[in-house]
Each structure stands twice: as C-alpha cells, then as structure tokens.
Scaffold this motif. Structure first.
Motif, PDB file in Angstrom:
ATOM      1  N   UNK A 237       0.916  -1.266  -0.103  1.00  0.00           N
ATOM      2  CA  UNK A 237      -0.072  -0.021   0.041  1.00  0.00           C
ATOM      3  C   UNK A 237       0.812   1.247   0.022  1.00  0.00           C
ATOM      4  N   UNK A 238       0.531   2.037  -0.858  1.00  0.00           N
ATOM      5  CA  UNK A 238       1.321   3.405  -1.119  1.00  0.00           C
ATOM      6  C   UNK A 238       1.325   4.017   0.260  1.00  0.00           C
ATOM      7  N   UNK A 239       0.416   4.180   1.096  1.00  0.00           N
ATOM      8  CA  UNK A 239       0.343   4.987   2.121  1.00  0.00           C
ATOM      9  C   UNK A 239       1.149   4.381   3.252  1.00  0.00           C
ATOM     10  N   UNK A 240       1.487   3.145   3.172  1.00  0.00           N
ATOM     11  CA  UNK A 240       2.342   2.232   4.252  1.00  0.00           C
ATOM     12  C   UNK A 240       3.954   2.359   3.804  1.00  0.00           C
ATOM     13  N   UNK A 241       4.164   2.932   2.748  1.00  0.00           N
ATOM     14  CA  UNK A 241       5.422   3.324   2.175  1.00  0.00           C
ATOM     15  C   UNK A 241       6.099   4.450   2.701  1.00  0.00           C
ATOM     16  N   UNK A 242       7.154   4.255   3.737  1.00  0.00           N
ATOM     17  CA  UNK A 242       7.733   5.248   4.305  1.00  0.00           C
ATOM     18  C   UNK A 242       8.626   6.068   3.369  1.00  0.00           C
ATOM     19  N   UNK A 243       9.542   5.334   2.569  1.00  0.00           N
ATOM     20  CA  UNK A 243      10.519   5.861   1.667  1.00  0.00           C
ATOM     21  C   UNK A 243      10.606   4.800   0.577  1.00  0.00           C
ATOM     22  N   UNK A 244      11.043   5.371  -0.431  1.00  0.00           N
ATOM     23  CA  UNK A 244      11.313   4.415  -1.678  1.00  0.00           C
ATOM     24  C   UNK A 244      12.475   4.923  -2.434  1.00  0.00           C
ATOM     25  N   UNK A 245      13.499   4.061  -2.474  1.00  0.00           N
ATOM     26  CA  UNK A 245      14.943   4.462  -3.096  1.00  0.00           C
ATOM     27  C   UNK A 245      15.252   3.862  -4.300  1.00  0.00           C
ATOM     28  N   UNK A 246      15.265   4.570  -5.372  1.00  0.00           N
ATOM     29  CA  UNK A 246      15.633   3.667  -6.773  1.00  0.00           C
ATOM     30  C   UNK A 246      16.986   3.187  -6.670  1.00  0.00           C
ATOM     31  N   UNK A 247      17.272   1.956  -7.341  1.00  0.00           N
ATOM     32  CA  UNK A 247      18.573   1.502  -7.375  1.00  0.00           C
ATOM     33  C   UNK A 247      18.889   1.362  -8.947  1.00  0.00           C
ATOM     34  N   UNK A 248      20.026   0.715  -9.167  1.00  0.00           N
ATOM     35  CA  UNK A 248      20.627   0.286 -10.423  1.00  0.00           C
ATOM     36  C   UNK A 248      20.515  -1.236 -10.945  1.00  0.00           C
ATOM     37  N   UNK A 249      19.816  -1.726  -9.989  1.00  0.00           N
ATOM     38  CA  UNK A 249      19.800  -3.282 -10.184  1.00  0.00           C
ATOM     39  C   UNK A 249      18.529  -3.551 -11.142  1.00  0.00           C
ATOM     40  N   UNK A 250      18.978  -4.354 -12.056  1.00  0.00           N
ATOM     41  CA  UNK A 250      17.652  -4.646 -13.104  1.00  0.00           C
ATOM     42  C   UNK A 250      16.786  -5.317 -12.491  1.00  0.00           C
ATOM     43  N   UNK A 251      15.359  -5.246 -12.903  1.00  0.00           N
ATOM     44  CA  UNK A 251      14.465  -6.143 -12.535  1.00  0.00           C
ATOM     45  C   UNK A 251      14.179  -7.091 -13.731  1.00  0.00           C
ATOM     46  N   UNK A 252      13.604  -8.279 -13.373  1.00  0.00           N
ATOM     47  CA  UNK A 252      13.331  -9.318 -14.530  1.00  0.00           C
ATOM     48  C   UNK A 252      12.228  -8.688 -14.909  1.00  0.00           C
ATOM     49  N   UNK A 253      11.826  -8.689 -16.446  1.00  0.00           N
ATOM     50  CA  UNK A 253      10.713  -8.512 -16.885  1.00  0.00           C
ATOM     51  C   UNK A 253       9.436  -9.090 -16.617  1.00  0.00           C
ATOM     52  N   UNK A 254       8.296  -8.667 -16.251  1.00  0.00           N
ATOM     53  CA  UNK A 254       7.183  -9.104 -15.837  1.00  0.00           C
ATOM     54  C   UNK A 254       5.924  -8.589 -16.617  1.00  0.00           C
ATOM     55  N   UNK A 255       5.037  -9.271 -16.978  1.00  0.00           N
ATOM     56  CA  UNK A 255       3.872  -8.810 -17.625  1.00  0.00           C
ATOM     57  C   UNK A 255       2.834  -8.479 -16.701  1.00  0.00           C
ATOM     58  N   UNK A 256       2.347  -6.916 -16.544  1.00  0.00           N
ATOM     59  CA  UNK A 256       1.327  -6.672 -15.673  1.00  0.00           C
ATOM     60  C   UNK A 256       0.238  -7.344 -15.523  1.00  0.00           C
ATOM     61  N   UNK A 257      -0.189  -7.817 -16.762  1.00  0.00           N
ATOM     62  CA  UNK A 257      -1.547  -8.356 -16.760  1.00  0.00           C
ATOM     63  C   UNK A 257      -1.776  -9.842 -15.934  1.00  0.00           C
ATOM     64  N   UNK A 258      -0.292 -10.507 -15.692  1.00  0.00           N
ATOM     65  CA  UNK A 258      -0.281 -11.734 -15.140  1.00  0.00           C
ATOM     66  C   UNK A 258      -0.273 -11.313 -13.287  1.00  0.00           C
TER      67      UNK A 258
END
Length: 161
Positions: A130-151
């Motif tokens: 939940x967005x309202x429970x995210x205290x902080x978010x940090x970008x990283x340079x670590x690649x994420x595997x591709x995932x199809x949102x529809x799934x």
C-alpha cells in the motif's frame, strides 16, 4: 470544440486503466492534471458503477495523491518504466517496519488505496504494498526481471491452457 476521436466500442483493460491512473496520480493538482483526470472520468462512463467497490476504486483513481505519496509514486513509476528494482521502507498493518527490495511490476487501486504490485525479493513472491504504508522508496541500479502486468492484476480472466 469539435471532437477528433471516433467513438470506440473497446473498453480499457485493467492494465491500461492502472497505467493511466498511475501516470496521473503524481501530476498534482495543476490545470493539466485536472484536465487529464476529467478525461479519465470520461473513459469510465461506459462502466456500470452499481458496485460500491468499483465506484470507490474509480473515485480513488481520479483523485490526486498527497504530495509526499506522489513523490514516492513518481520514483515507483520511473522504476517500472526502467525495469529497475526499488528499495522500499515499508510499515505493515501491524506497524512493523521492514526494508525490502522489490521488482516493481505495476500499480493498482482497490477501493481507496493505491498499491505497488511487485516481486518482493525478501519473500521471493509477488506482493502488494500500500502506497500510504511506504515510508520511503529508493531507486536502485539493479535490473528487474521483465514481468507482464496482466499476470499480476486481480480479476483478470485467465485463458485455459
């Protein structure tokens, strides 16, 4: 003013609505954001809003996020687009705070809450934050595997294999 768009019989998919809403969520309350939200409301006109959950969810989609949440949403949206892992500082429902690396897949709204849906590397499973429970978010340079949102979106019809 003349409309330049032909009427469409195709409805928006859940993934399309989620992407549009996330793009609008962090725009704030300026004139472009207000016009864009009005357009999104117009796109919803074909939907049957007799269901309270759907009506509440759609109302949340077209409301601007609070400034602090919007700035975190911007980082999350950039990470989804760039396919990069984000580091979340997250307070769960019981108040416990954890730091998690998440491969962001998409964002969605259910009732009055926005969620980041992604693969939590700590839990090694798909999770919704939940967005309202995210205290902080940090970008990283670590690649994420591709995932199809529809799934990863709820209420999707699955094709029989």
């Amino acid at each position: 003013m003349r409309t330049l768009v032909k009427p469409s019989t195709r409805t928006l998919t859940t993934a399309e609505i989620s992407a549009l809403a996330l793009s609008l969520a962090h725009l704030g309350a300026g004139p472009q954001a207000i016009t864009a939200r009005r357009g999104l409301r117009h796109a919803f006109e074909h939907l049957d809003l007799g269901d309270e959950v759907i009506a509440t969810t759609l109302a949340t989609l077209v409301e601007p996020l609070p400034t602090d949440v919007a700035s975190r949403a911007r980082v999350i949206a950039d990470a989804i687009t760039s396919r990069l892992v984000v580091r979340l500082h997250y307070r769960d429902a019981s108040g416990a705070i954890t730091v998690r690396d998440v491969e962001p897949v998409t964002c969605l709204v259910h009732r009055e809450f926005w969620y980041l849906v992604g693969v939590c590397r700590m839990r090694r499973a798909i999770r919704a934050f939940r967005f309202d429970r995210v205290i902080a978010v940090e970008p990283t340079l670590t690649p994420a595997r591709p995932h199809l949102a529809e799934r990863f979106l709820p209420f999707q019809r699955r094709n029989a294999a």
